[in-house]
Enzyme design. Structure first.
Site, PDB file in Angstrom:
ATOM      1  NE  ARG A 202      -3.671   0.573   2.353  1.00  0.00           N
ATOM      2  CZ  ARG A 202      -4.981   0.628   2.130  1.00  0.00           C
ATOM      3  NH1 ARG A 202      -5.668  -0.481   2.020  1.00  0.00           N
ATOM      4  NH2 ARG A 202      -5.617   1.767   2.051  1.00  0.00           N
TER       5      ARG A 202
ATOM      6  CG  ASP B 137      -6.693  -0.163  -1.862  1.00  0.00           C
ATOM      7  OD1 ASP B 137      -6.904  -1.309  -1.423  1.00  0.00           O
ATOM      8  OD2 ASP B 137      -7.450   0.812  -1.641  1.00  0.00           O
TER       9      ASP B 137
ATOM     10  CE  LYS C 208      13.630 -22.350  11.495  1.00  0.00           C
ATOM     11  NZ  LYS C 208      14.343 -21.129  11.813  1.00  0.00           N
TER      12      LYS C 208
ATOM     13  CG  ASP D 247       2.848 -17.436  16.094  1.00  0.00           C
ATOM     14  OD1 ASP D 247       2.778 -17.055  14.910  1.00  0.00           O
ATOM     15  OD2 ASP D 247       3.842 -17.221  16.816  1.00  0.00           O
TER      16      ASP D 247
ATOM     17  CG  HIS E  96       6.738 -23.052  12.595  1.00  0.00           C
ATOM     18  ND1 HIS E  96       6.606 -22.863  11.246  1.00  0.00           N
ATOM     19  CD2 HIS E  96       6.666 -21.808  13.149  1.00  0.00           C
ATOM     20  CE1 HIS E  96       6.477 -21.564  10.987  1.00  0.00           C
ATOM     21  NE2 HIS E  96       6.503 -20.912  12.134  1.00  0.00           N
TER      22      HIS E  96
ATOM     23  CE  LYS F 242       5.950 -15.238  19.913  1.00  0.00           C
ATOM     24  NZ  LYS F 242       7.007 -15.509  18.929  1.00  0.00           N
TER      25      LYS F 242
HETATM   26  C1  BG6 Z   1       6.893 -17.445  13.090  1.00  0.00           C
HETATM   27  C2  BG6 Z   1       6.022 -17.021  14.241  1.00  0.00           C
HETATM   28  O1  BG6 Z   1       6.188 -18.278  12.215  1.00  0.00           O
HETATM   29  O2  BG6 Z   1       8.027 -18.143  13.588  1.00  0.00           O
HETATM   30  C3  BG6 Z   1       6.782 -16.183  15.229  1.00  0.00           C
HETATM   31  O3  BG6 Z   1       4.919 -16.289  13.739  1.00  0.00           O
HETATM   32  C4  BG6 Z   1       8.055 -16.881  15.664  1.00  0.00           C
HETATM   33  O4  BG6 Z   1       5.987 -15.866  16.359  1.00  0.00           O
HETATM   34  C5  BG6 Z   1       8.842 -17.374  14.452  1.00  0.00           C
HETATM   35  O5  BG6 Z   1       8.827 -15.970  16.416  1.00  0.00           O
HETATM   36  C6  BG6 Z   1      10.009 -18.240  14.877  1.00  0.00           C
HETATM   37  O6  BG6 Z   1      10.817 -18.515  13.772  1.00  0.00           O
HETATM   38  P1  BG6 Z   1      12.355 -18.852  13.961  1.00  0.00           P
HETATM   39  O7  BG6 Z   1      12.821 -19.195  12.579  1.00  0.00           O
HETATM   40  O8  BG6 Z   1      12.993 -17.621  14.535  1.00  0.00           O
HETATM   41  O9  BG6 Z   1      12.415 -19.996  14.913  1.00  0.00           O
END
Ligand code: BG6
Length: 479
Positions: free
Chosen positions: A46, A87, A176, A229, A234, A328
């Site tokens: 944007r 936009d 990774k 998240d 992951h 976290k």
């Molecule tokens: C992201 C999350 O997908 O992965 C984040 O949204 C997180 O909250 C991040 O911090 C962690 O990734 P990495 O590669 O730093 O372990």
């Protein structure tokens, strides 16, 4: 269809991900001549920039996030970039975008990272502007929905314009190196596979610990929480790679077929098998940090920590718990998989007073990239007072074992695969939906039982209930 794109269209080109990861990755690929000189990168967002001011913006980001990079490499990368303001709700902007992109006869790769509400208009705009033909593939960055239903809506919207073999769903953990190495460890060595089952493995632990707090992602994170998240994507991808059957080939279909079977075998979690937490004020590396609510500016029930005892209902893993935890503001940044084997069936050393410990395979993903096999060995000595055994590590530190190859950002790999069209390290629709299915059930059970996160001081390993979750089974988290 196989083609190498000579256009890369970056949505969200001024965002955090573009600055920290995408631009640095592309610059590194450029410097190593891994992308063709013809590849043009068109940024869009944007914000109001023209080509020159966007290049200046990109330069700043590169200098910040690639501080050791040669200035000349950045100078030669920047002319690849151009920019078009957009936009997504205004269809006419896509016509301008198409003009900026020019011909896409050779192929275009799109990297779409956008708010979930903008997926539909963006796909519609691209379609109307003729930017979705056979020679276009699309990479989708999370969040792809907030539950199964919204994820299906996004997937349906994208499927109107792109067939599955041109949709590349990104889970950057798959980019990774050490995550890919899991496949090599499991399937390029003869000694693990015969033991890789419930008869020989007692339990598996997967930890993704972070020291960071909310960072600058307040609005997104508070609506997501640790379960959605980190676990939905992951963590479950790591679990799938650990638990899947051997695929017949290293290709996108074979690998994803095996992963999805694992994800579908996840058993519904009982209420007592999850623990959620939210960090309170505390200290990280000796420095005081505020609590989640304080960072947020208001009270919230969003979890910043989750631990789960998961089970797979299939032959290989019957009765083997997978303990998962992520959070976290934990004491250290550490992603690790620990495969804990069973004890030897009979210890010949017991009569000499020695104890045997079960073997463990520890796969360090970050920041340490190492593989450690904990083996029992005899403590040297004449053993007049009995035999002593001790667990010692057989240790491979990947950066030492492979000192030559350059360390790469996960997105370098993923962007290159997107440009060249290799889907192996991208997530298929059925995988994402199986992941959401399991996560939605957990959230529904939290809602039904009124489960709210318990506080834990920043800089600790989550609420004490997470320790109890493992310890009541006689298991200790590897720390
Ligand atoms: C992201 C999350 O997908 O992965 C984040 O949204 C997180 O909250 C991040 O911090 C962690 O990734 P990495 O590669 O730093 O372990």
């Amino acid at each position: 269809m196989s083609f190498t794109a000579d256009r890369l269209l970056l949505f969200g080109a001024t965002g955090d991900l573009a600055q920290r990861m995408l631009l640095p990755s592309l610059c590194a690929l450029h410097d190593d001549k891994l992308i063709s000189p013809e590849l043009r990168i068109i940024g869009t967002a944007r914000s109001d920039y023209d080509d020159d001011s966007y290049r200046a913006f990109a330069r700043q980001a590169l200098e910040k996030y690639l501080p050791d990079f040669r200035k000349s490499a950045i100078d030669s990368f920047l002319p690849r970039l151009s920019y078009q303001t957009l936009d997504a709700n205004d269809a006419s902007h896509f016509v301008d975008l198409s003009d900026e992109i020019g011909t896409i006869d050779k192929g275009m790769a799109i990297f779409l990272s956008t708010a979930p509400s903008l997926f539909e208009p963006t796909i519609a705009g691209l379609t109307q502007a003729g930017l979705t033909g056979d020679k276009v593939r699309i990479g989708l960055e999370k969040p792809l929905g907030t539950n199964l239903e919204s994820s299906r809506e996004i997937n349906d919207a994208v499927a109107k314009a792109f067939p599955e073999d041109r949709i590349f769903r990104i889970d950057h953990y798959l980019g990774k190196e050490t995550v890919q190495n899991l496949l090599a460890l499991r399937f390029a060595n003869i000694m693990f596979e015969p033991l890789w089952n419930a008869a020989h493995i007692d339990h598996v632990q997967i930890t993704i610990a972070e020291t960071v707090g909310l960072e600058s992602r307040v609005a997104y994170y508070d609506g997501a929480g640790a379960l959605r998240d980190m676990v939905q994507n992951h963590m479950l991808q790591l679990l799938a790679l650990v638990a899947m059957e051997p695929p017949a080939n290293y290709d996108a279909t074979a690998i994803r077929d095996e992963k999805v079977k694992v994800l579908r075998a996840l058993r519904l979690v009982e209420p007592g098998e999850t623990v959620t937490g939210q960090y309170r004020k505390g200290a990280i590396d000796g420095k005081p940090v505020p609590g989640y609510d304080e960072e947020l500016g208001h009270d919230s029930d969003t979890e910043t920590f989750v631990a789960i005892k998961a089970h797979l209902d299939n032959w290989r893993w019957k009765g083997v718990p997978f303990y998962l935890r992520t959070g976290k503001r934990l004491p250290e940044r550490m992603t690790e998989i620990v495969v804990n084997f069973r004890r030897v069936p009979h210890s010949i050393f017991a009569s000499r007073g020695a104890l045997t410990q079960p073997n463990a395979l520890v796969i360090g993903i970050q920041p340490e990239e190492n593989i450690q096999l904990q083996l029992m060995a005899k403590v040297p000595g004449l053993d007049r007072e009995g035999i002593r055994l001790r667990s010692v590590p057989l240790d491979i530190t990947m950066p030492d074992a492979f000192a030559g190859p350059k360390k790469r950002i996960a997105y370098e790999r993923l962007l290159l695969d997107l440009i060249e069209g290799d889907q192996t390290l991208f997530v298929r629709r059925d995988e994402v939906e199986a992941q959401w299915d399991w996560i939605d059930d957990i959230r529904a059970s939290w809602a039904e039982h009124g489960i709210k996160p318990k506080g834990y001081p920043a800089g600790t390993w989550g609420p004490s209930a997470a320790i109890a979750l493992a310890e009541r089974d006689g298991v200790t988290w590897n720390e």
